[in-house]
Design a protein around this motif. Structure first.
Motif, PDB file in Angstrom:
ATOM      1  N   LEU A   1      -4.749   3.300   4.036  1.00 20.24           N
ATOM      2  CA  LEU A   1      -4.519   2.669   2.736  1.00 20.24           C
ATOM      3  C   LEU A   1      -5.724   2.812   1.810  1.00 20.24           C
ATOM      4  O   LEU A   1      -5.559   2.982   0.594  1.00 20.24           O
ATOM      5  CB  LEU A   1      -4.160   1.197   2.921  1.00 20.24           C
ATOM      6  CG  LEU A   1      -2.775   0.938   3.506  1.00 20.24           C
ATOM      7  CD1 LEU A   1      -2.559  -0.550   3.745  1.00 20.24           C
ATOM      8  CD2 LEU A   1      -1.691   1.497   2.602  1.00 20.24           C
TER       9      LEU A   1
ATOM     10  N   LEU B   1      -0.950   4.625  -3.470  1.00 26.50           N
ATOM     11  CA  LEU B   1       0.097   3.935  -2.719  1.00 26.50           C
ATOM     12  C   LEU B   1      -0.138   2.430  -2.736  1.00 26.50           C
ATOM     13  O   LEU B   1       0.802   1.656  -2.896  1.00 26.50           O
ATOM     14  CB  LEU B   1       0.159   4.461  -1.289  1.00 26.50           C
ATOM     15  CG  LEU B   1       1.166   3.797  -0.361  1.00 26.50           C
ATOM     16  CD1 LEU B   1       2.586   3.980  -0.885  1.00 26.50           C
ATOM     17  CD2 LEU B   1       1.039   4.346   1.050  1.00 26.50           C
TER      18      LEU B   1
ATOM     19  N   LEU C   1       2.473  -0.279  -4.306  1.00 27.44           N
ATOM     20  CA  LEU C   1       2.995  -1.407  -3.532  1.00 27.44           C
ATOM     21  C   LEU C   1       2.660  -2.737  -4.193  1.00 27.44           C
ATOM     22  O   LEU C   1       3.504  -3.643  -4.244  1.00 27.44           O
ATOM     23  CB  LEU C   1       2.455  -1.358  -2.099  1.00 27.44           C
ATOM     24  CG  LEU C   1       2.970  -0.200  -1.250  1.00 27.44           C
ATOM     25  CD1 LEU C   1       2.261  -0.168   0.092  1.00 27.44           C
ATOM     26  CD2 LEU C   1       4.472  -0.298  -1.069  1.00 27.44           C
TER      27      LEU C   1
ATOM     28  N   VAL D   1       6.035   4.568  -5.835  1.00 29.04           N
ATOM     29  CA  VAL D   1       5.870   4.535  -4.382  1.00 29.04           C
ATOM     30  C   VAL D   1       6.136   5.922  -3.795  1.00 29.04           C
ATOM     31  O   VAL D   1       5.429   6.367  -2.896  1.00 29.04           O
ATOM     32  CB  VAL D   1       6.778   3.462  -3.740  1.00 29.04           C
ATOM     33  CG1 VAL D   1       6.793   3.577  -2.232  1.00 29.04           C
ATOM     34  CG2 VAL D   1       6.322   2.072  -4.145  1.00 29.04           C
TER      35      VAL D   1
ATOM     36  N   PRO E   1       4.344   7.409   0.985  1.00 29.03           N
ATOM     37  CA  PRO E   1       4.268   6.503   2.133  1.00 29.03           C
ATOM     38  C   PRO E   1       4.754   7.140   3.435  1.00 29.03           C
ATOM     39  O   PRO E   1       4.271   6.780   4.513  1.00 29.03           O
ATOM     40  CB  PRO E   1       5.173   5.344   1.727  1.00 29.03           C
ATOM     41  CG  PRO E   1       6.158   5.955   0.801  1.00 29.03           C
ATOM     42  CD  PRO E   1       5.390   7.016   0.054  1.00 29.03           C
TER      43      PRO E   1
ATOM     44  N   THR F   1       1.930   9.196   4.866  1.00 24.77           N
ATOM     45  CA  THR F   1       0.907   8.265   5.349  1.00 24.77           C
ATOM     46  C   THR F   1       1.338   7.651   6.673  1.00 24.77           C
ATOM     47  O   THR F   1       0.533   7.530   7.605  1.00 24.77           O
ATOM     48  CB  THR F   1       0.662   7.157   4.304  1.00 24.77           C
ATOM     49  OG1 THR F   1       0.263   7.764   3.071  1.00 24.77           O
ATOM     50  CG2 THR F   1      -0.413   6.191   4.769  1.00 24.77           C
TER      51      THR F   1
END
Length: 165
Positions: free
Chosen positions: A70, A76, A80, A122, A127, A130
């Motif tokens: 993160l 990202l 979020l 997003v 994501p 990741t």
């Protein structure tokens, strides 16, 4: 505010369940016990034992890798926070319809606008890649460590304690 009151209880239960299984760093990084497994059966038995024995340490490794992922993907994190913050603000302030001239903006319109902007943000934040990086990196580290570390003497007595001789 009722969520904030539950945080100490959640942290306490996390400490009692997961972090109580943490092994000392000297035992986790004991280089005297590192050796290449003789065959795949030895490797699988080491992995089976070590993943249970070092489960707290491995959970900590996954958590640290998630924080790293993160911190290296701030877009990202922003996306979020945008979605979660927007959702919270709409719930708090957007319950009543707003009137702008002839137009009425309802809570449904606000949610639609939030998701029309937030979901592409997003998506751009990647994501899925990741998540797969986290799975791959943690799997590589954990399986590599578990296969290379010889179980201690106490592993011989684990089957006796369980009742399977």
């Amino acid at each position: 505010m009722e969520y904030a009151a539950r945080i100490p209880g959640v942290l306490q239960s996390l400490k009692e369940t997961r972090l109580s299984g943490l092994r000392p760093v000297t035992e986790f990084f004991d280089y005297n016990r590192i050796s290449r497994p003789a065959d795949s059966n030895t490797a699988f038995s080491r992995i089976s034992y070590n993943t249970r024995y070092f489960s707290g340490n491995y959970a900590l490794i996954i958590a640290m890798l998630a924080v790293y992922a993160l911190l290296t993907n701030l877009f990202l994190v922003f996306a979020l926070f945008f979605l979660v913050g927007g959702f919270a603000l709409i719930n708090k302030f957007g319950a009543d319809p707003l009137q702008f001239g002839e137009h009425t903006i309802t809570q449904k319109h606000l949610y639609t606008g939030l998701f029309v902007i937030g979901i592409p943000l997003v998506y751009i934040g990647a994501p899925i890649s990741t998540f797969f990086w986290l799975v791959g990196a943690s799997g590589f580290l954990i399986l590599g460590h578990a296969a290379m570390v010889e179980p201690g003497v106490e592993s011989e007595y684990a089957s006796v304690e369980e009742g399977t001789v």
